[in-house]
Motif scaffolding. Structure first.
Motif, PDB file in Angstrom:
ATOM      1  N   LYS A   2       0.802  -1.212   0.000  1.00  0.00           N
ATOM      2  CA  LYS A   2       0.000   0.000   0.000  1.00  0.00           C
ATOM      3  C   LYS A   2       0.842   1.273   0.000  1.00  0.00           C
ATOM      4  CE  LYS A   2      -3.784  -2.244   2.519  1.00  0.00           C
ATOM      5  NZ  LYS A   2      -4.590  -2.224   3.764  1.00  0.00           N
ATOM      6  N   GLN A   3       2.031   1.200   0.618  1.00  0.00           N
ATOM      7  CA  GLN A   3       2.814   2.421   0.772  1.00  0.00           C
ATOM      8  C   GLN A   3       4.285   2.189   0.446  1.00  0.00           C
ATOM      9  OE1 GLN A   3       2.131   4.894   4.331  1.00  0.00           O
ATOM     10  NE2 GLN A   3       0.535   3.429   4.921  1.00  0.00           N
ATOM     11  N   VAL A   4       4.877   3.171  -0.242  1.00  0.00           N
ATOM     12  CA  VAL A   4       6.315   3.191  -0.496  1.00  0.00           C
ATOM     13  C   VAL A   4       6.824   4.567  -0.072  1.00  0.00           C
ATOM     14  CG1 VAL A   4       8.083   3.257  -2.282  1.00  0.00           C
ATOM     15  CG2 VAL A   4       6.324   1.501  -2.368  1.00  0.00           C
ATOM     16  N   GLN A   5       7.878   4.565   0.720  1.00  0.00           N
ATOM     17  CA  GLN A   5       8.436   5.830   1.210  1.00  0.00           C
ATOM     18  C   GLN A   5       9.847   6.036   0.659  1.00  0.00           C
ATOM     19  OE1 GLN A   5       9.800   6.529   5.469  1.00  0.00           O
ATOM     20  NE2 GLN A   5       8.020   7.886   5.410  1.00  0.00           N
ATOM     21  N   LYS A  28       4.334   3.521 -12.662  1.00  0.00           N
ATOM     22  CA  LYS A  28       4.278   2.077 -12.901  1.00  0.00           C
ATOM     23  C   LYS A  28       3.290   1.368 -11.978  1.00  0.00           C
ATOM     24  CE  LYS A  28       7.543   1.518 -16.069  1.00  0.00           C
ATOM     25  NZ  LYS A  28       7.300   0.874 -17.388  1.00  0.00           N
ATOM     26  N   PHE A  29       3.119   1.898 -10.758  1.00  0.00           N
ATOM     27  CA  PHE A  29       2.254   1.263  -9.757  1.00  0.00           C
ATOM     28  C   PHE A  29       1.220   2.290  -9.289  1.00  0.00           C
ATOM     29  CE2 PHE A  29       6.291  -0.958  -9.609  1.00  0.00           C
ATOM     30  CZ  PHE A  29       5.907  -2.303  -9.598  1.00  0.00           C
ATOM     31  N   LEU A 122      10.018  -4.824  -7.086  1.00  0.00           N
ATOM     32  CA  LEU A 122       8.762  -4.356  -6.508  1.00  0.00           C
ATOM     33  C   LEU A 122       7.576  -5.164  -7.027  1.00  0.00           C
ATOM     34  CD1 LEU A 122       8.164  -2.222  -4.422  1.00  0.00           C
ATOM     35  CD2 LEU A 122       7.690  -0.591  -6.236  1.00  0.00           C
ATOM     36  N   LEU A 123       7.660  -5.619  -8.275  1.00  0.00           N
ATOM     37  CA  LEU A 123       6.623  -6.509  -8.800  1.00  0.00           C
ATOM     38  C   LEU A 123       6.511  -7.761  -7.934  1.00  0.00           C
ATOM     39  CD1 LEU A 123       7.237  -6.402 -12.665  1.00  0.00           C
ATOM     40  CD2 LEU A 123       5.211  -5.561 -11.462  1.00  0.00           C
ATOM     41  N   PHE A 124       7.656  -8.269  -7.480  1.00  0.00           N
ATOM     42  CA  PHE A 124       7.689  -9.465  -6.641  1.00  0.00           C
ATOM     43  C   PHE A 124       7.245  -9.164  -5.211  1.00  0.00           C
ATOM     44  CE2 PHE A 124      10.172 -12.077  -3.625  1.00  0.00           C
ATOM     45  CZ  PHE A 124       9.675 -13.338  -3.943  1.00  0.00           C
ATOM     46  N   LEU A 125       7.621  -7.978  -4.704  1.00  0.00           N
ATOM     47  CA  LEU A 125       7.388  -7.655  -3.293  1.00  0.00           C
ATOM     48  C   LEU A 125       6.016  -7.049  -3.013  1.00  0.00           C
ATOM     49  CD1 LEU A 125      10.854  -6.046  -2.465  1.00  0.00           C
ATOM     50  CD2 LEU A 125       9.994  -8.226  -1.584  1.00  0.00           C
ATOM     51  N   LYS A 126       5.336  -6.567  -4.036  1.00  0.00           N
ATOM     52  CA  LYS A 126       4.137  -5.759  -3.798  1.00  0.00           C
ATOM     53  C   LYS A 126       3.033  -6.521  -3.079  1.00  0.00           C
ATOM     54  CE  LYS A 126       1.887  -6.465  -8.287  1.00  0.00           C
ATOM     55  NZ  LYS A 126       1.271  -5.796  -9.444  1.00  0.00           N
ATOM     56  N   SER A 130       3.401  -4.738   3.130  1.00  0.00           N
ATOM     57  CA  SER A 130       2.382  -3.683   3.187  1.00  0.00           C
ATOM     58  C   SER A 130       2.995  -2.303   2.985  1.00  0.00           C
ATOM     59  CB  SER A 130       1.647  -3.732   4.533  1.00  0.00           C
ATOM     60  OG  SER A 130       2.557  -3.505   5.600  1.00  0.00           O
ATOM     61  N   LYS A 131       4.273  -2.179   3.337  1.00  0.00           N
ATOM     62  CA  LYS A 131       4.961  -0.907   3.133  1.00  0.00           C
ATOM     63  C   LYS A 131       6.453  -1.180   2.964  1.00  0.00           C
ATOM     64  CE  LYS A 131       5.635   0.159   8.052  1.00  0.00           C
ATOM     65  NZ  LYS A 131       5.387   1.153   9.134  1.00  0.00           N
ATOM     66  N   LEU A 132       7.141  -0.219   2.356  1.00  0.00           N
ATOM     67  CA  LEU A 132       8.565  -0.386   2.092  1.00  0.00           C
ATOM     68  C   LEU A 132       9.222   0.987   2.049  1.00  0.00           C
ATOM     69  CD1 LEU A 132      10.288  -2.956   1.502  1.00  0.00           C
ATOM     70  CD2 LEU A 132      10.112  -2.376  -0.917  1.00  0.00           C
ATOM     71  N   GLN A 133      10.342   1.104   2.743  1.00  0.00           N
ATOM     72  CA  GLN A 133      11.123   2.344   2.693  1.00  0.00           C
ATOM     73  C   GLN A 133      12.232   2.181   1.659  1.00  0.00           C
ATOM     74  OE1 GLN A 133      14.171   3.898   5.738  1.00  0.00           O
ATOM     75  NE2 GLN A 133      12.246   4.876   6.376  1.00  0.00           N
ATOM     76  N   ILE A 134      12.404   3.188   0.800  1.00  0.00           N
ATOM     77  CA  ILE A 134      13.320   3.099  -0.329  1.00  0.00           C
ATOM     78  C   ILE A 134      14.501   4.046  -0.128  1.00  0.00           C
ATOM     79  CG2 ILE A 134      13.500   3.166  -2.843  1.00  0.00           C
ATOM     80  CD1 ILE A 134      11.378   1.219  -1.664  1.00  0.00           C
ATOM     81  N   ARG A 135      15.704   3.494  -0.204  1.00  0.00           N
ATOM     82  CA  ARG A 135      16.910   4.299  -0.025  1.00  0.00           C
ATOM     83  C   ARG A 135      17.862   4.083  -1.203  1.00  0.00           C
ATOM     84  NH1 ARG A 135      18.348   2.984   6.336  1.00  0.00           N
ATOM     85  NH2 ARG A 135      16.217   3.135   7.149  1.00  0.00           N
ATOM     86  N   GLY A 136      18.279   5.153  -1.813  1.00  0.00           N
ATOM     87  CA  GLY A 136      19.198   5.059  -2.940  1.00  0.00           C
ATOM     88  C   GLY A 136      19.338   6.406  -3.620  1.00  0.00           C
ATOM     89  N   PHE A 137      20.145   6.452  -4.670  1.00  0.00           N
ATOM     90  CA  PHE A 137      20.384   7.707  -5.385  1.00  0.00           C
ATOM     91  C   PHE A 137      19.856   7.678  -6.812  1.00  0.00           C
ATOM     92  CE2 PHE A 137      23.476   7.725  -1.938  1.00  0.00           C
ATOM     93  CZ  PHE A 137      23.252   8.981  -1.402  1.00  0.00           C
ATOM     94  N   TRP A 138      19.771   6.507  -7.448  1.00  0.00           N
ATOM     95  CA  TRP A 138      19.084   6.343  -8.726  1.00  0.00           C
ATOM     96  C   TRP A 138      19.605   7.303  -9.794  1.00  0.00           C
ATOM     97  CZ3 TRP A 138      16.843   2.077  -7.224  1.00  0.00           C
ATOM     98  CH2 TRP A 138      16.390   1.960  -5.904  1.00  0.00           C
ATOM     99  N   HIS A 139      20.913   7.304 -10.002  1.00  0.00           N
ATOM    100  CA  HIS A 139      21.549   8.266 -10.900  1.00  0.00           C
ATOM    101  C   HIS A 139      21.341   7.969 -12.385  1.00  0.00           C
ATOM    102  CE1 HIS A 139      24.603   9.472  -7.534  1.00  0.00           C
ATOM    103  NE2 HIS A 139      23.478  10.158  -7.457  1.00  0.00           N
TER     104      HIS A 139
END
Length: 314
Positions: A2-5, A28-29, A122-126, A130-139
């Motif tokens: 339900k939630q991505v942070q 995408k989602f 994320l397709l696998f984890l969704k 119920s929620k997931l915190q996202i950390r990265g730089f995605w350059h």
């Protein structure tokens, strides 16, 4: 799910990349709610959260999701003997997912786009979280380069931040990053062992098409004293004036970069995001000149920075 942070971390350039990554995922989602929080580094004053100054619709910043024991188990795993770094990272990744944390993956194949890998994960984890915190730089911007025009509309009209005597798309910019490189001798030796910013600038000016020969050149740097001296040296060396502008803040610097006819970039997310979101020169054969080396580990080609039309590396 339900939630991505998404967690904002680093300076303005990194914050822009993190925001663009979040928009890619939200497209995408459609059923996942995305919110935003700040890293400890920003909260503790390492950098300011500045992205909202450039957005048409500023973001609401939430409290970070509560995490349990991450620092403890990370420290324990790092001290385990007889395990390779790869094995340690696999263990940490599994524990992080259990703890509702997803870190950007640094794969052995440097040409892999970590944002596209995240989408697949994320397709696998969704349906498992119920929620997931996202950390990265995605350059790497390759996942959304076909959406850049729409993404550009999320940012304010920054022409109002540039001096009135500068006409967009009628000047050139050079950006040199200095602050991060001159912290101490170790960082100086690490960064400059593979890259000469002066030689890069001189080479970039040599390959400029004749169409741009009469355009003014604006030099921008986070080290103003060094910038002033360099502008004089380059002017004498090239026989054409290299100017600098005493701006009031780095939002003005970013805006000047964003509206130039050609961006001569540093190996910096600050200048690269301005070039990436430059609406003025999108149809030109040369839009941005990049140094081949971006970090001590990756080239601009590996990180995806030179894959856009009009972007060349030297």
């Amino acid at each position: 799910m339900k939630q991505v942070q998404f967690i904002f971390d680093g300076g303005l350039g990194n914050q822009i990349f993190q925001y663009l990554a979040s928009k890619y995922i939200s497209d995408k989602f459609l059923n996942i709610k995305i919110n935003y929080a700040l890293s400890e580094y920003i909260i503790n004053g390492g950098r300011n959260f500045e992205l909202n100054n450039l957005l048409v619709d500023p973001l609401i910043i939430a409290e970070p999701y509560k995490q349990y024991g991450e620092k403890v188990y990370t420290k324990i795993i790092n001290k385990l003997p007889f395990l390779t770094k790869v094995h340690k990272n696999k263990i940490k990744n599994k524990l992080n997912i259990i703890n509702n944390i997803y870190y950007e993956k640094d794969t052995s194949d440097k040409f892999n786009n970590s944002l596209e890998i995240f989408f697949e994960d994320l397709l696998f984890l969704k349906n498992k979280k119920s929620k997931l915190q996202i950390r990265g730089f995605w350059h790497n911007p390759n996942a959304y380069v076909d959406k850049l025009e729409n993404l550009n509309n999320l940012f304010i009209n920054t022409t109002k931040l540039i001096p009135s005597y500068l006409k967009p798309n009628n000047y050139l910019t050079i950006h040199i990053r200095r602050g991060d490189y001159c912290i101490n001798r170790k960082t100086l030796e690490t960064y400059y062992s593979r890259f000469s910013p002066i030689q890069f600038i001189l080479t970039a000016l040599e390959i400029l098409p004749s169409d741009f020969i009469n355009m003014p050149i604006i030099l921008i740097s986070d080290d103003k004293e060094w910038r002033n001296n360099l502008a004089s040296i380059l002017s004498a060396k090239k026989g054409r004036e290299v100017k600098f502008i005493n701006t009031h803040n780095h939002f003005e610097d970013w805006a000047i970069l964003r509206h130039s006819a050609i961006n001569i970039c540093a190996n910096s997310t600050f200048s690269y995001t301005a070039a990436l979101l430059n609406p003025e020169n999108k149809n030109k054969k040369i839009r941005c000149i990049l140094p081949q080396w971006i970090s001590n580990e990756k080239t601009s080609l590996e990180i995806g920075w030179s894959n856009l039309p009009g972007f060349v590396e030297i």
